[in-house]
Design an enzyme around this catalytic site. Structure first.
Site, PDB file in Angstrom:
ATOM      1  N   TYR A 179       0.843  -1.199   0.000  1.00 54.92           N
ATOM      2  CA  TYR A 179       0.000   0.000   0.000  1.00 54.92           C
ATOM      3  C   TYR A 179       0.874   1.243   0.000  1.00 54.92           C
ATOM      4  CZ  TYR A 179       1.003   0.365   5.029  1.00 54.92           C
ATOM      5  OH  TYR A 179       1.624   0.485   6.247  1.00 54.92           O
ATOM      6  N   CYS A 180       0.263   2.353  -0.430  1.00 56.20           N
ATOM      7  CA  CYS A 180       0.932   3.658  -0.432  1.00 56.20           C
ATOM      8  C   CYS A 180      -0.138   4.725  -0.240  1.00 56.20           C
ATOM      9  CB  CYS A 180       1.720   3.868  -1.724  1.00 56.20           C
ATOM     10  SG  CYS A 180       0.718   3.775  -3.222  1.00 56.20           S
ATOM     11  N   THR A 181       0.206   5.980  -0.413  1.00 56.35           N
ATOM     12  CA  THR A 181      -0.714   7.066  -0.088  1.00 56.35           C
ATOM     13  C   THR A 181      -1.946   7.084  -0.986  1.00 56.35           C
ATOM     14  OG1 THR A 181       1.177   8.386   0.627  1.00 56.35           O
ATOM     15  CG2 THR A 181      -0.905   9.551   0.285  1.00 56.35           C
TER      16      THR A 181
END
Length: 315
Positions: A179-181
């Site tokens: 996951y990331c922003t």
């Protein structure tokens, strides 16, 4: 006035991204839209803010570009303009990984909706990796996620190759959830893992921001706030404003605890960067902060604020 903030990206193929730069910049500037847009052969990425009708006009222009009809978008509201100027730049990559031609438009991992994310990362045969940088992870993360401790997204490939050497070769390879922003770094990092031979790779659709907006706080596995690359600094569940400020010396997030440190000087330095700066640099930042405060009193833009040290972001 309320401003509309649009974070956007799309992996596609632009044969001549430089030819797209001028018309897009002229449109944004003509409409009073500010922020940053990056163009590369692999697509477009950026965050812009402006009046709602101006943002819609820019998005209509972008959607008309090759392959951009299904643009990835995330909206937010801001009571003040979160950017100082408009930049449209041509880059080698729209998010820098430096791992060769990965083609995320075709080879990214499997999207997982926020509603299904908790169940996925709770599985024993799934490892969860945070693809963001160390200063972002410090602000907030998912329970049990692995922090690579990277200073830059470009450090991720080398970290992953070292990490993979710790896997048991006699055991079935694990499934990987990342996951990331907002989703863009995961598009690229999952494509990288697949190129490295990892078959079952998943990523959170729309990133942390989509999760925080759609998953009720009572059911959430997110802990802390989410750092964002604009003047909001960080947001919480429901994308409510967070508690972090931005250090004007290094552009890193500053927590409430950081702000009571003797190493924190508003507009000048924070505990993370205090020892990284010379006395001369701190004096310049102090003068810039003084001028910015005066400009705010007068209700005018402070040009010098746009010349602050760049944020430690992956663009």
């Amino acid at each position: 006035m309320t401003f509309r903030v649009a974070a956007l990206y799309r992996f596609t193929t632009f044969d001549d991204p430089a030819a797209l730069q001028g018309p897009l910049a002229a449109l944004c500037c003509g409409l009073g839209v500010k922020g940053t847009l990056l163009l590369a052969r692999e697509g477009i990425n950026g965050t812009i803010a402006g009046r709602p009708e101006a943002i819609e006009a820019v998005l209509a222009h972008i959607r008309a570009l090759p392959g951009c009809d299904a643009l990835e978008l995330k909206f937010a509201q801001a009571q003040a303009m979160p950017f100082y100027r408009m930049k449209v730049r041509v880059k080698k990559e729209i998010v820098t990984l430096g791992a060769g031609d990965l083609d995320p438009a075709r080879n990214a991992g499997t999207h997982v909706d926020p509603a299904d994310w908790n169940a996925l990362i709770a599985r024993d045969d799934v490892i969860v990796i945070d693809t963001r940088n160390d200063y972002e992870v410090k602000v907030g993360a998912f329970e049990g996620a692995i922090d690579p401790g990277t200073a830059s997204f470009a450090d991720f490939p080398a970290w992953f190759r070292r990490f993979r050497e710790t896997w048991d070769p006699a055991a079935p390879p694990p499934k990987v959830a990342m996951y990331c922003t907002g989703g863009i770094r995961c598009e690229k990092s999952t494509a990288f893992l697949k190129a490295e031979g990892v078959e079952e790779v998943f990523h959170l659709k729309g990133g942390i921001l989509n999760y925080l907006e759609t998953v009720p706080q009572a059911a959430s596995l997110w802990r802390g706030e989410c750092f964002v690359f604009d003047e909001r600094v960080a947001v919480g569940h429901g994308l409510a404003p967070g508690t972090h400020d931005l250090c004007r010396g290094c552009r890193r997030p500053v927590s409430p605890e950081d702000r009571v440190s003797p190493l924190y000087v508003e507009g000048v330095a924070c505990p993370a960067c205090h020892d990284e700066r010379t006395d001369e640099a701190r004096a310049r930042y102090a003068e810039r902060h003084k001028q910015a405060a005066r400009a705010k009193e007068l209700g005018i833009d402070h040009v010098g604020a746009a010349m602050a040290p760049p944020k430690p972001r992956d663009v």
